[in-house]
Scaffold this motif. Structure first.
Motif, PDB file in Angstrom:
ATOM      1  N   VAL A  75     132.348  17.939  42.891  1.00 31.32           N
ATOM      2  CA  VAL A  75     133.209  16.805  43.257  1.00 31.32           C
ATOM      3  C   VAL A  75     133.715  16.131  41.981  1.00 31.32           C
ATOM      4  CG1 VAL A  75     133.411  14.744  44.673  1.00 31.32           C
ATOM      5  CG2 VAL A  75     131.715  16.482  45.268  1.00 31.32           C
ATOM      6  N   GLU A  76     135.011  16.058  41.845  1.00 33.00           N
ATOM      7  CA  GLU A  76     135.646  15.554  40.629  1.00 33.00           C
ATOM      8  C   GLU A  76     136.318  14.205  40.886  1.00 33.00           C
ATOM      9  OE1 GLU A  76     136.790  19.344  38.067  1.00 33.00           O
ATOM     10  OE2 GLU A  76     137.750  19.429  40.037  1.00 33.00           O
ATOM     11  N   PRO A  77     136.930  13.586  39.858  1.00 30.42           N
ATOM     12  CA  PRO A  77     137.528  12.254  40.026  1.00 30.42           C
ATOM     13  C   PRO A  77     138.450  12.152  41.239  1.00 30.42           C
ATOM     14  CG  PRO A  77     137.486  12.819  37.716  1.00 30.42           C
ATOM     15  CD  PRO A  77     137.029  14.054  38.461  1.00 30.42           C
ATOM     16  N   GLY A  78     138.254  11.095  42.010  1.00 25.41           N
ATOM     17  CA  GLY A  78     139.032  10.899  43.228  1.00 25.41           C
ATOM     18  C   GLY A  78     138.361  11.473  44.460  1.00 25.41           C
ATOM     19  N   GLY A  79     137.315  12.288  44.237  1.00 28.24           N
ATOM     20  CA  GLY A  79     136.605  12.913  45.342  1.00 28.24           C
ATOM     21  C   GLY A  79     135.455  12.056  45.848  1.00 28.24           C
ATOM     22  N   PHE A  80     134.899  12.452  46.988  1.00 32.74           N
ATOM     23  CA  PHE A  80     133.859  11.679  47.639  1.00 32.74           C
ATOM     24  C   PHE A  80     132.651  12.534  47.962  1.00 32.74           C
ATOM     25  CE2 PHE A  80     137.970   9.892  48.603  1.00 32.74           C
ATOM     26  CZ  PHE A  80     137.786   8.527  48.442  1.00 32.74           C
ATOM     27  N   PHE A  81     131.517  11.890  48.174  1.00 30.18           N
ATOM     28  CA  PHE A  81     130.330  12.593  48.631  1.00 30.18           C
ATOM     29  C   PHE A  81     129.484  11.663  49.506  1.00 30.18           C
ATOM     30  CE2 PHE A  81     129.253  10.671  44.532  1.00 30.18           C
ATOM     31  CZ  PHE A  81     128.044  10.034  44.790  1.00 30.18           C
ATOM     32  N   ALA A  82     128.683  12.276  50.362  1.00 31.76           N
ATOM     33  CA  ALA A  82     127.715  11.587  51.235  1.00 31.76           C
ATOM     34  C   ALA A  82     128.342  10.676  52.281  1.00 31.76           C
ATOM     35  CB  ALA A  82     126.707  10.790  50.400  1.00 31.76           C
ATOM     36  N   GLU A  83     129.631  10.874  52.594  1.00 26.55           N
ATOM     37  CA  GLU A  83     130.264   9.997  53.579  1.00 26.55           C
ATOM     38  C   GLU A  83     129.656  10.161  54.978  1.00 26.55           C
ATOM     39  OE1 GLU A  83     132.516  13.787  53.243  1.00 26.55           O
ATOM     40  OE2 GLU A  83     131.862  12.264  51.808  1.00 26.55           O
ATOM     41  N   THR A  84     129.288  11.396  55.347  1.00 23.01           N
ATOM     42  CA  THR A  84     128.686  11.621  56.662  1.00 23.01           C
ATOM     43  C   THR A  84     127.315  10.963  56.756  1.00 23.01           C
ATOM     44  OG1 THR A  84     129.880  13.712  56.909  1.00 23.01           O
ATOM     45  CG2 THR A  84     127.961  13.364  58.327  1.00 23.01           C
ATOM     46  N   TYR A  85     126.506  11.153  55.711  1.00 23.34           N
ATOM     47  CA  TYR A  85     125.170  10.549  55.694  1.00 23.34           C
ATOM     48  C   TYR A  85     125.244   9.023  55.670  1.00 23.34           C
ATOM     49  CZ  TYR A  85     123.377  15.227  54.682  1.00 23.34           C
ATOM     50  OH  TYR A  85     123.059  16.566  54.745  1.00 23.34           O
ATOM     51  N   ALA A  86     126.238   8.503  54.981  1.00 29.12           N
ATOM     52  CA  ALA A  86     126.380   7.046  54.896  1.00 29.12           C
ATOM     53  C   ALA A  86     126.750   6.451  56.253  1.00 29.12           C
ATOM     54  CB  ALA A  86     127.440   6.680  53.861  1.00 29.12           C
ATOM     55  N   TYR A  87     127.572   7.167  56.989  1.00 32.36           N
ATOM     56  CA  TYR A  87     127.977   6.680  58.311  1.00 32.36           C
ATOM     57  C   TYR A  87     126.825   6.811  59.305  1.00 32.36           C
ATOM     58  CZ  TYR A  87     131.126   5.606  62.163  1.00 32.36           C
ATOM     59  OH  TYR A  87     131.735   5.008  63.240  1.00 32.36           O
ATOM     60  N   LEU A  88     126.073   7.931  59.202  1.00 30.61           N
ATOM     61  CA  LEU A  88     124.884   8.146  60.042  1.00 30.61           C
ATOM     62  C   LEU A  88     123.664   7.808  59.194  1.00 30.61           C
ATOM     63  CD1 LEU A  88     125.962  11.636  61.459  1.00 30.61           C
ATOM     64  CD2 LEU A  88     126.325   9.391  62.533  1.00 30.61           C
ATOM     65  N   SER A  89     123.501   6.565  58.865  1.00 36.29           N
ATOM     66  CA  SER A  89     122.594   6.135  57.799  1.00 36.29           C
ATOM     67  C   SER A  89     121.132   6.525  57.966  1.00 36.29           C
ATOM     68  CB  SER A  89     122.689   4.613  57.628  1.00 36.29           C
ATOM     69  OG  SER A  89     122.412   3.963  58.852  1.00 36.29           O
ATOM     70  N   ASN A  90     120.717   6.925  59.152  1.00 30.64           N
ATOM     71  CA  ASN A  90     119.318   7.304  59.355  1.00 30.64           C
ATOM     72  C   ASN A  90     119.086   8.810  59.244  1.00 30.64           C
ATOM     73  OD1 ASN A  90     118.356   4.647  59.847  1.00 30.64           O
ATOM     74  ND2 ASN A  90     119.175   4.747  61.936  1.00 30.64           N
ATOM     75  N   GLU A  91     120.121   9.543  58.933  1.00 29.55           N
ATOM     76  CA  GLU A  91     120.021  11.009  58.846  1.00 29.55           C
ATOM     77  C   GLU A  91     119.572  11.421  57.443  1.00 29.55           C
ATOM     78  OE1 GLU A  91     120.225  14.694  60.715  1.00 29.55           O
ATOM     79  OE2 GLU A  91     120.681  12.720  61.595  1.00 29.55           O
ATOM     80  N   PRO A  92     118.428  12.120  57.313  1.00 33.93           N
ATOM     81  CA  PRO A  92     117.949  12.540  55.985  1.00 33.93           C
ATOM     82  C   PRO A  92     118.919  13.516  55.321  1.00 33.93           C
ATOM     83  CG  PRO A  92     116.202  12.696  57.619  1.00 33.93           C
ATOM     84  CD  PRO A  92     117.478  12.484  58.376  1.00 33.93           C
ATOM     85  N   LEU A  93     119.124  13.354  54.031  1.00 32.57           N
ATOM     86  CA  LEU A  93     119.990  14.262  53.286  1.00 32.57           C
ATOM     87  C   LEU A  93     119.365  15.651  53.207  1.00 32.57           C
ATOM     88  CD1 LEU A  93     120.828  11.315  52.119  1.00 32.57           C
ATOM     89  CD2 LEU A  93     121.775  12.631  50.233  1.00 32.57           C
ATOM     90  N   LEU A  94     120.185  16.668  53.330  1.00 30.21           N
ATOM     91  CA  LEU A  94     119.745  18.047  53.176  1.00 30.21           C
ATOM     92  C   LEU A  94     120.152  18.605  51.818  1.00 30.21           C
ATOM     93  CD1 LEU A  94     120.637  19.476  56.715  1.00 30.21           C
ATOM     94  CD2 LEU A  94     118.438  18.588  55.906  1.00 30.21           C
ATOM     95  N   VAL A  95     120.774  17.757  51.000  1.00 30.99           N
ATOM     96  CA  VAL A  95     121.290  18.193  49.699  1.00 30.99           C
ATOM     97  C   VAL A  95     120.934  17.177  48.624  1.00 30.99           C
ATOM     98  CG1 VAL A  95     123.221  19.504  50.669  1.00 30.99           C
ATOM     99  CG2 VAL A  95     123.513  17.056  50.150  1.00 30.99           C
TER     100      VAL A  95
END
Length: 222
Positions: A75-95
């Protein structure tokens, strides 16, 4: 915090400066810097914040308990990460999310938009939700693209699939890739030695010319 830079990203597309400021305040925006190799998010944890890359880059990785590493995306400048996990805040990250280089990240608590009723929805929220859908669709394309690249059984097949896709996106048969050799091996799920050996063979066979992360595909020999 550079509002002008933020407004150029997909998430804030179509928002006025006032709307962008309202959104940043409502989403509890905070900026944080990391050094190369720092772990931003760890598998097994939960998060209520998504990240926007302002400077530098991060890798989204799957690291298992046996030490095997697979890079899912860079993920480079302007890109995003963890948006799904942030919205479903109780879901453990798999990455894991790791700083690929020194970087600056803007964190946004997007789960907070769920608490707003429809009648209280501000103009920036409607635009934000639409832009989140766009980001989600794009991420689906990226992940499906990787599945194409790892589907071939041979190292050459995986390399050709990946390099062909980069060529199509760049609109040129000569380009630079974002991955370093080890990262490319991890992304394609192959051993680095096998990757380097195959690249050498492909050069001898007249399929491509490469030096570090620069590639030139010799289309007449495909």
């Amino acid at each position: 915090m550079d509002i002008t830079q933020i407004q150029t990203t997909v998430l804030f597309r179509g928002m006025s400066t006032a709307e962008t400021n309202d959104a940043l305040n409502a989403l509890s925006a905070r900026e944080k810097s990391y050094r190369k190799g720092d772990v931003l998010l760890l598998a097994g944890d939960t998060t209520d914040e998504m990240g926007l890359i302002l400077e530098g880059s991060v890798t989204v990785e799957s690291n298992d308990i046996w030490g095997n590493r697979t890079i899912l995306s860079l993920v480079e400048p302007g890109g995003f990460f963890a948006e799904t996990y942030a919205y479903l805040s109780n879901e453990p990250l798999l990455v894991d999310v790791t700083a690929n280089e020194n970087c600056r990240i803007l964190f946004l608590r997007i789960g907070s938009i769920q608490t707003q009723s429809a009648k209280d929805t501000a103009s920036w929220q409607k635009k934000l939700i639409y832009n989140l859908l766009t980001i989600s669709f794009h991420k689906n394309l990226v992940l499906s693209g990787r599945s194409f690249h790892t589907a071939p059984k041979t190292v050459r097949g995986r390399l050709m699939s990946y390099l062909n896709s980069v060529s199509l996106k760049q609109g040129s048969t000569e380009f630079d890739i974002s991955f370093k050799r080890q990262q490319l091996a991890d992304y394609l799920n192959v051993e680095r030695t096998a990757l380097s050996k195959e690249l050498g063979k492909m050069q001898k066979d007249g399929i491509l010319i490469t030096k570090k992360n620069h590639f030139k595909l010799l289309t007449s020999d495909f």
